[in-house]
Design an enzyme around this catalytic site. Structure first.
Site, mmCIF file in Angstrom:
data_model
loop_
_atom_site.group_PDB
_atom_site.id
_atom_site.type_symbol
_atom_site.label_atom_id
_atom_site.label_comp_id
_atom_site.label_asym_id
_atom_site.label_seq_id
_atom_site.Cartn_x
_atom_site.Cartn_y
_atom_site.Cartn_z
ATOM 1 N N HIS A 12 0.823 -1.230 0.000
ATOM 2 C CA HIS A 12 0.000 0.000 0.000
ATOM 3 C C HIS A 12 0.853 1.275 0.000
ATOM 4 O O HIS A 12 0.470 2.314 0.538
ATOM 5 C CB HIS A 12 -0.961 -0.014 1.194
ATOM 6 C CG HIS A 12 -0.278 0.021 2.539
ATOM 7 N ND1 HIS A 12 -0.827 -0.561 3.651
ATOM 8 C CD2 HIS A 12 0.896 0.560 2.938
ATOM 9 C CE1 HIS A 12 -0.003 -0.367 4.683
ATOM 10 N NE2 HIS A 12 1.032 0.304 4.279
ATOM 11 N N HIS A 59 -1.827 5.042 9.450
ATOM 12 C CA HIS A 59 -0.475 5.511 9.722
ATOM 13 C C HIS A 59 -0.564 6.851 10.464
ATOM 14 O O HIS A 59 -0.150 7.886 9.954
ATOM 15 C CB HIS A 59 0.318 5.675 8.436
ATOM 16 C CG HIS A 59 0.432 4.435 7.609
ATOM 17 N ND1 HIS A 59 -0.607 3.914 6.879
ATOM 18 C CD2 HIS A 59 1.475 3.593 7.402
ATOM 19 C CE1 HIS A 59 -0.207 2.820 6.247
ATOM 20 N NE2 HIS A 59 1.046 2.599 6.551
ATOM 21 N N HIS A 193 10.224 -4.239 4.301
ATOM 22 C CA HIS A 193 10.751 -2.874 4.241
ATOM 23 C C HIS A 193 11.078 -2.358 5.634
ATOM 24 O O HIS A 193 10.516 -2.812 6.622
ATOM 25 C CB HIS A 193 9.851 -1.908 3.473
ATOM 26 C CG HIS A 193 8.471 -1.617 4.003
ATOM 27 N ND1 HIS A 193 7.533 -2.572 4.284
ATOM 28 C CD2 HIS A 193 7.864 -0.424 4.253
ATOM 29 C CE1 HIS A 193 6.407 -1.988 4.672
ATOM 30 N NE2 HIS A 193 6.580 -0.686 4.684
ATOM 31 N N GLU A 240 3.879 -5.368 8.769
ATOM 32 C CA GLU A 240 2.581 -5.148 8.099
ATOM 33 C C GLU A 240 2.062 -6.449 7.469
ATOM 34 O O GLU A 240 0.860 -6.595 7.237
ATOM 35 C CB GLU A 240 2.711 -4.059 7.020
ATOM 36 C CG GLU A 240 2.921 -2.668 7.594
ATOM 37 C CD GLU A 240 2.998 -1.568 6.532
ATOM 38 O OE1 GLU A 240 2.894 -0.405 6.919
ATOM 39 O OE2 GLU A 240 3.156 -1.864 5.331
HETATM 40 C C1 DHB Z 1 6.464 3.371 2.513
HETATM 41 C C2 DHB Z 1 5.790 2.160 2.611
HETATM 42 C C3 DHB Z 1 4.722 2.026 3.496
HETATM 43 O O1 DHB Z 1 4.037 0.864 3.664
HETATM 44 C C4 DHB Z 1 4.318 3.109 4.245
HETATM 45 O O2 DHB Z 1 3.240 2.956 5.028
HETATM 46 C C5 DHB Z 1 4.999 4.315 4.164
HETATM 47 C C6 DHB Z 1 6.079 4.437 3.283
HETATM 48 C C7 DHB Z 1 7.585 3.541 1.569
HETATM 49 O O3 DHB Z 1 8.002 2.590 0.914
HETATM 50 O O4 DHB Z 1 8.083 4.654 1.420
HETATM 51 FE FE FE Z 2 2.545 1.039 5.516
#
Ligand code: DHB
Ligand code: FE
Length: 279
Positions: A12, A59, A193, A240
């Site tokens: 997302h 978020h 990530h 996540e």
């Molecule tokens: C990014 C990815 C995410 O899932 C998020 O909530 C905020 C930033 C990113 O890759 O920058």
């Molecule tokens: Fe996210």
């Protein structure tokens, strides 16, 4: 009776929403990211679900650190796109499904899951980016959507196993809802990530690909992955992925994998996406 006909998972990433809104989908960096969602757009046009239960995380748009529900279900008639600091995305208002949402709230709470009932909530990129990837840029979203927010921002998030079991409880809830609705459940977020600290930018494709395989073939094994393993193997924001397990828990064991998409990089993450259909 209502039934769950399929599960869909997708990242997302907020920058994906911005790329779409700014008309950049054909730029060389973004083209391979968006290309992998063409199948989903066709699939949704053919499948035409009546409702989507959309598992995502807020978020700090609707909930600040003042209130942090572990699981929260949106029971309102509609949910406005959140202002995340750059102004709300130019996307349609999300139309809810209060009757089904209240039914799921009742069923899961009586099934011993502590679900917070939300009657007013704005929805951020965690929910709107997946909708844009599935439906493009329509003037209205094509079906009713029940937002189900999960805390994966503030420690302690729920375990993968708890999420998997919540998925099963959601299936029981949907299957005890009177009208013959065809429901798709979506899990969003991920894949590996890390947005912070010395390991910012960390991506682990081996872990991600094994997770995608496990989602189809061995979700019980995925449900056993600990928080520590997520942090080590998928980065701090890789947690996540527990939301994908809610989606998977709501499906049966025999499934058809209709589509899979995996691409690195998109912003700071690996993009992952899968469509699993009930046979
Ligand atoms: C990014 C990815 C995410 O899932 C998020 O909530 C905020 C930033 C990113 O890759 O920058
Ligand atoms: Fe996210």
């Amino acid at each position: 009776m209502a039934k769950i006909i399929a599960g869909v998972a997708t990242s997302h990433i907020p920058a994906v929403g911005a790329a779409l809104d700014l008309g950049k989908t054909q730029e060389p960096y973004w083209q391979p990211v968006f290309q992998g969602y063409e199948k989903a757009k066709e699939w949704f046009k053919e499948t035409k679900p009546d409702a989507i239960i959309l598992i995502y995380n807020d978020h700090a748009s609707a909930f600040s650190l003042e209130m942090i529900p572990t699981f929260a279900i949106g029971c309102a008639d509609q949910f406005a796109p959140a202002d995340e600091g750059w102004g709300p995305r130019p996307v349609p208002v999300v139309k809810g499904y209060p009757e089904l949402a209240w039914h799921i709230a009742q069923s899961t709470i009586l099934d011993e899951f502590d679900m917070t009932i939300i009657n007013k909530m704005d929805v951020d990129h965690g929910l709107t980016v997946p909708l844009s990837l599935m439906f493009g840029q329509p003037t209205e979203w094509p079906c009713r959507i029940i937002p189900l927010a999960v805390n994966v921002v503030q420690y302690p998030p729920p375990t993968g196993n708890r999420c998997y079991n919540l998925g099963k409880a959601i299936r029981r809830a949907v299957e005890s809802f009177g009208p013959d609705e065809r429901v798709v459940i979506m899990g969003t977020g991920g894949m590996s990530h890390q947005l912070q600290g010395p390991r910012a930018g960390f991506i682990n494709s081996e872990f991600d690909k094994a997770f995608l395989d496990g989602l189809t073939k061995d979700p019980e094994a995925l449900a056993k992955i600990s928080h520590l393993t997520y942090v080590q193997e998928a980065g701090s924001e890789g947690i996540e992925l527990v939301m994908w397990l809610i989606m998977r828990g709501a499906l049966s064991q025999e499934l058809k994998e209709v589509h899979r998409h995996y691409h690195v990089p998109a912003s700071n993450t690996a993009v992952g996406h899968i469509i699993l259909e009930e046979i």
